[in-house]
Design a protein around this motif. Structure first.
Motif, short mmCIF file in Angstrom:
data_model
loop_
_atom_site.label_atom_id
_atom_site.label_comp_id
_atom_site.label_asym_id
_atom_site.label_seq_id
_atom_site.Cartn_x
_atom_site.Cartn_y
_atom_site.Cartn_z
N VAL A 199 6.80 -1.27 2.16
CA VAL A 199 5.35 -1.20 1.83
C VAL A 199 4.85 0.21 2.06
O VAL A 199 5.44 0.98 2.83
N ARG A 200 3.72 0.52 1.41
CA ARG A 200 3.12 1.84 1.62
C ARG A 200 2.57 1.93 3.03
O ARG A 200 2.07 0.93 3.59
N GLY A 201 2.69 3.13 3.62
CA GLY A 201 2.24 3.32 4.99
C GLY A 201 1.15 4.37 5.11
O GLY A 201 1.14 5.35 4.35
N TYR A 202 0.25 4.17 6.04
CA TYR A 202 -0.86 5.11 6.30
C TYR A 202 -0.99 5.34 7.79
O TYR A 202 -0.76 4.43 8.59
N THR A 203 -1.40 6.54 8.17
CA THR A 203 -1.70 6.79 9.58
C THR A 203 -3.19 6.60 9.85
O THR A 203 -3.60 6.57 11.01
N ASP A 204 -3.98 6.45 8.78
CA ASP A 204 -5.43 6.30 8.95
C ASP A 204 -5.87 5.01 8.24
O ASP A 204 -5.73 4.88 7.02
N TYR A 205 -6.38 4.06 9.03
CA TYR A 205 -6.72 2.76 8.42
C TYR A 205 -7.85 2.88 7.40
O TYR A 205 -7.92 2.11 6.44
N LYS A 206 -8.72 3.87 7.60
CA LYS A 206 -9.84 4.03 6.64
C LYS A 206 -9.27 4.40 5.27
O LYS A 206 -9.69 3.88 4.25
N GLU A 207 -8.30 5.32 5.30
CA GLU A 207 -7.68 5.73 4.04
C GLU A 207 -6.98 4.52 3.39
O GLU A 207 -7.10 4.29 2.19
N MET A 208 -6.28 3.74 4.22
CA MET A 208 -5.58 2.57 3.67
C MET A 208 -6.57 1.62 3.00
O MET A 208 -6.36 1.16 1.87
N LEU A 209 -7.69 1.37 3.71
CA LEU A 209 -8.65 0.40 3.18
C LEU A 209 -9.39 0.94 1.97
O LEU A 209 -9.79 0.18 1.08
N ASN A 210 -9.57 2.25 1.90
CA ASN A 210 -10.26 2.83 0.76
C ASN A 210 -9.38 2.91 -0.48
O ASN A 210 -9.86 2.82 -1.60
N ARG A 211 -8.09 3.06 -0.25
CA ARG A 211 -7.18 3.26 -1.40
C ARG A 211 -6.57 1.97 -1.94
O ARG A 211 -6.29 1.87 -3.13
N GLU A 212 -6.34 1.01 -1.03
CA GLU A 212 -5.58 -0.18 -1.44
C GLU A 212 -6.50 -1.36 -1.76
O GLU A 212 -7.59 -1.47 -1.22
N GLU A 213 -6.00 -2.22 -2.62
CA GLU A 213 -6.72 -3.46 -2.91
C GLU A 213 -6.26 -4.51 -1.91
O GLU A 213 -5.11 -4.97 -1.98
N ILE A 214 -7.11 -4.81 -0.97
CA ILE A 214 -6.72 -5.70 0.14
C ILE A 214 -7.79 -6.77 0.33
O ILE A 214 -8.98 -6.47 0.30
N ASP A 215 -7.38 -8.04 0.53
CA ASP A 215 -8.35 -9.12 0.80
C ASP A 215 -8.52 -9.34 2.30
O ASP A 215 -9.61 -9.60 2.78
N GLY A 216 -7.41 -9.27 3.02
CA GLY A 216 -7.46 -9.58 4.45
C GLY A 216 -6.69 -8.56 5.26
O GLY A 216 -5.64 -8.08 4.85
N VAL A 217 -7.23 -8.24 6.44
CA VAL A 217 -6.61 -7.24 7.31
C VAL A 217 -6.22 -7.89 8.63
O VAL A 217 -7.01 -8.63 9.22
N ALA A 218 -4.99 -7.61 9.08
CA ALA A 218 -4.54 -8.14 10.36
C ALA A 218 -4.39 -6.98 11.34
O ALA A 218 -3.72 -5.99 11.03
N VAL A 219 -5.05 -7.09 12.50
CA VAL A 219 -5.12 -5.98 13.45
C VAL A 219 -4.30 -6.29 14.70
O VAL A 219 -4.58 -7.26 15.41
N ALA A 220 -3.29 -5.44 14.97
CA ALA A 220 -2.46 -5.61 16.18
C ALA A 220 -2.33 -4.27 16.91
O ALA A 220 -1.23 -3.85 17.28
N THR A 221 -3.47 -3.61 17.09
CA THR A 221 -3.52 -2.39 17.90
C THR A 221 -3.61 -2.83 19.38
O THR A 221 -3.84 -4.01 19.66
N PRO A 222 -3.48 -1.91 20.34
CA PRO A 222 -3.58 -2.31 21.75
C PRO A 222 -4.92 -2.98 22.08
O PRO A 222 -5.93 -2.74 21.41
N ASP A 223 -4.93 -3.77 23.15
CA ASP A 223 -6.08 -4.60 23.54
C ASP A 223 -7.45 -3.92 23.37
O ASP A 223 -8.35 -4.50 22.77
N PRO A 224 -7.65 -2.70 23.93
CA PRO A 224 -9.01 -2.14 23.85
C PRO A 224 -9.34 -1.50 22.50
O PRO A 224 -10.46 -1.02 22.33
N PHE A 225 -8.40 -1.52 21.55
CA PHE A 225 -8.62 -0.79 20.29
C PHE A 225 -8.65 -1.70 19.05
O PHE A 225 -8.24 -1.30 17.97
N HIS A 226 -9.12 -2.92 19.24
CA HIS A 226 -9.25 -3.83 18.09
C HIS A 226 -10.57 -3.61 17.35
O HIS A 226 -10.64 -3.78 16.13
#
Ligand code: NAD
Length: 357
Positions: free
Chosen positions: A51-78
Motif C-alpha cells: 500500500v502507499r505510505g505517508y509520514t504525514d496523516y494530513k497528506e494521506m487524508l488529503n490525497r487518498e480517497e478514504i471512507d474510514g480511518v483506523a488509528v493505532a498511534t501511542p495512547d496519548p496521541f490518538h
C-alpha cells in the motif's frame, strides 16, 4: 467497497493491517494507504502490505480517497489524527484508550457528531466468546444483581520495558490495560462508574529509567451499586507463562461467575522452556492452504473487522444509534471508560475517593 486508511503501523497497527488486508482478499474492503511518522516502519509496512505510505496523516487524508480511518498511534496521541480525520468526514476506528483526557474524548465525540461520522473504540474483550456468554447470563439476570467482583490484567515487563519504553511514561497500567477491564465490566453489568479509590506503586520500572507506575490497585463503585476491585500491572517476570495474565469474577444475589481469560485450558511444558499457556481465542494464525497464506482469527481480529462490517451497515442505510448497546465499543463507551481512568489517576494523586465525572 469500504476504503480504509491506517494511522500508526507499529506493533498493534500490524494486527489492524493483517485484519484489513484479509477482509480485502474477501472483497469487503480496500486497504488504501498507511501512515507512520517512523520512516523505517513505514517502509517495511507499506512494502509488506503493498500500500502507499505517508509520514504525514494530513497528506494521506488529503490525497487518498478514504471512507474510514483506523488509528493505532501511542495512547496519548490518538486525539489529533482522530479530530482531523473526522473533520474531513472520515469514519473512525480508534485503539483504546480513546483519549487520556475526558475533554479530549468529548471533543472527539463532538467533531464526529458534527461531521456525521461513526466513532468506534477497540474494546476487543467484548468479542471474546467466553465474555459474550457471561454478559448474556448477567443480562438475563441469572446471577441476580451483581453486588461485587474482582478483575486483574497484568502484562509481562517486556511490554513497557522492551516494546515501547519511549512512550510508557506517558501511559500507565490503567491506560494500557485497565481500560479493557473497565469497559468489559461496565458492558457486562450495564452500568457506568460512579466513584473510585486507587493506590499505586512506582519502583521497578522507575529503577530502569521508565518513569511510570508498576502497578495500580483500584476499587470502582458502579452506578448500579456493584463494587469491583481491579489489580493492574505490567511488571510480571519474563518467566511468566503468557504475555498477559487476566481474568475476573462477579458475584450477584443469586450466583457467581469466574472467568480465567488467560488460561483457556491448554498448558504446555517443554524441556528448558518452562510452562506456557495459550490463549488462541485472542489471535490465532492458521496456515490456510486454500488462500496459500496465514489466516487470522480470534476476538482481537473480530473487534477490528467489526469496523468494516459497521461501515457496510451504515452505507446500506443503517444508523449509528442502532449500534448502541451492542457489541461495538462506541465513542460514548470510550468516554465512560476514560472518565473512570482519569478519576483513578486523580485518586492516586489525592489519596482520596474520587467521583467519576
Ligand atoms: N487492542 C489491543 O489489544 C491493543 C494491544 C496493544 C496496543 N494497543 C494500543 O494500540 C496503540 C499503539 O500501540 P503499539 O503497541 O502498536 O505501539 P507502537 O509504539 O508499537 O506503535 C505506534 C506507532 O505509531 C507511530 N506514530 C506515532 N505518532 C504518529 C503520528 N502522529 N502519525 C503516524 N504515526 C504515528 C509510531 O511511529 C509507531 O510506529 C496504543 O494506543 C495501544 O494502547 C491495543
Amino acid at each position: 467497497m469500504v476504503k480504509i486508511g491506517v494511522i500508526g503501523a507499529g506493533k498493534f497497527g500490524t494486527n489492524l493491517l493483517n485484519t484489513f488486508s484479509q477482509i480485502e482478499r474477501e472483497g469487503r474492503c480496500k486497504l488504501v494507504a498507511i501512515c507512520d511518522i517512523n520512516k523505517q516502519t513505514l517502509e517495511v509496512q507499506s512494502k509488506r502490505y503493498n500500500v502507499r505510505g505517508y509520514t504525514d496523516y494530513k497528506e494521506m487524508l488529503n490525497r487518498e480517497e478514504i471512507d474510514g480511518v483506523a488509528v493505532a498511534t501511542p495512547d496519548p496521541f490518538h486525539k489529533e489524527p482522530v479530530i482531523y480525520a473526522a473533520g474531513q468526514g472520515k469514519h473512525i476506528f480508534v485503539e483504546k484508550p480513546m483519549d487520556v483526557t475526558v475533554e479530549g474524548c468529548l471533543e472527539m465525540i463532538d467533531v464526529c457528531r458534527k461531521n456525521n461520522v461513526f466513532l468506534q473504540v477497540d474494546f476487543h474483550k467484548r468479542f471474546d466468546p467466553f465474555h459474550m456468554q457471561v454478559r448474556r447470563d448477567v443480562q438475563e439476570g441469572l446471577a441476580g444483581t451483581i453486588e461485587y467482583g474482582y478483575a486483574h490484567m497484568e502484562d509481562k515487563i517486556v511490554v513497557p520495558r522492551d516494546w515501547f519504553p519511549g512512550w510508557a511514561p506517558k501511559s500507565s497500567p490503567v491506560w494500557f490495560l485497565g481500560v479493557h477491564m473497565f469497559d468489559l465490566i461496565r458492558w457486562i453489568i450495564g452500568s457506568n462508574g460512579k466513584s473510585v479509590y486507587a493506590r499505586g506503586s512506582k519502583s521497578k520500572l522507575k529503577s530502569l529509567g521508565i518513569d511510570t507506575y508498576d502497578a495500580i490497585s483500584t476499587m470502582v463503585e458502579f452506578e448500579s451499586g456493584a463494587v469491583v476491585t481491579f489489580d493492574l500491572s505490567w511488571i510480571l517476570p519474563e518467566d511468566f507463562e503468557a504475555i498477559v495474565n487476566q481474568g475476573f469474577r462477579l458475584v450477584g444475589e443469586n450466583g457467581a461467575i469466574e472467568c480465567d481469560s488467560q488460561d483457556r485450558g491448554t498448558r504446555v511444558f517443554y524441556q528448558g522452556k518452562g510452562v506456557a499457556t495459550y490463549n488462541p481465542v485472542f489471535i490465532s494464525e492458521t496456515d490456510d492452504r486454500r488462500i496459500g497464506r496465514t489466516r487470522y482469527s480470534g476476538y482481537g481480529i473480530e473487534s477490528i473487522a467489526d469496523f468494516v462490517y459497521n461501515l457496510e451497515f451504515l452505507s446500506k442505510g443503517g444508523c449509528i444509534d442502532e449500534l448502541k448497546g451492542g457489541i461495538t465499543g462506541l465513542g460514548e463507551d470510550g468516554l465512560e471508560v476514560t472518565k473512570i481512568a482519569v478519576a483513578i489517576h486523580r485518586s492516586l494523586e489525592s489519596g482520596k475517593i474520587e467521583q467519576v465525572k
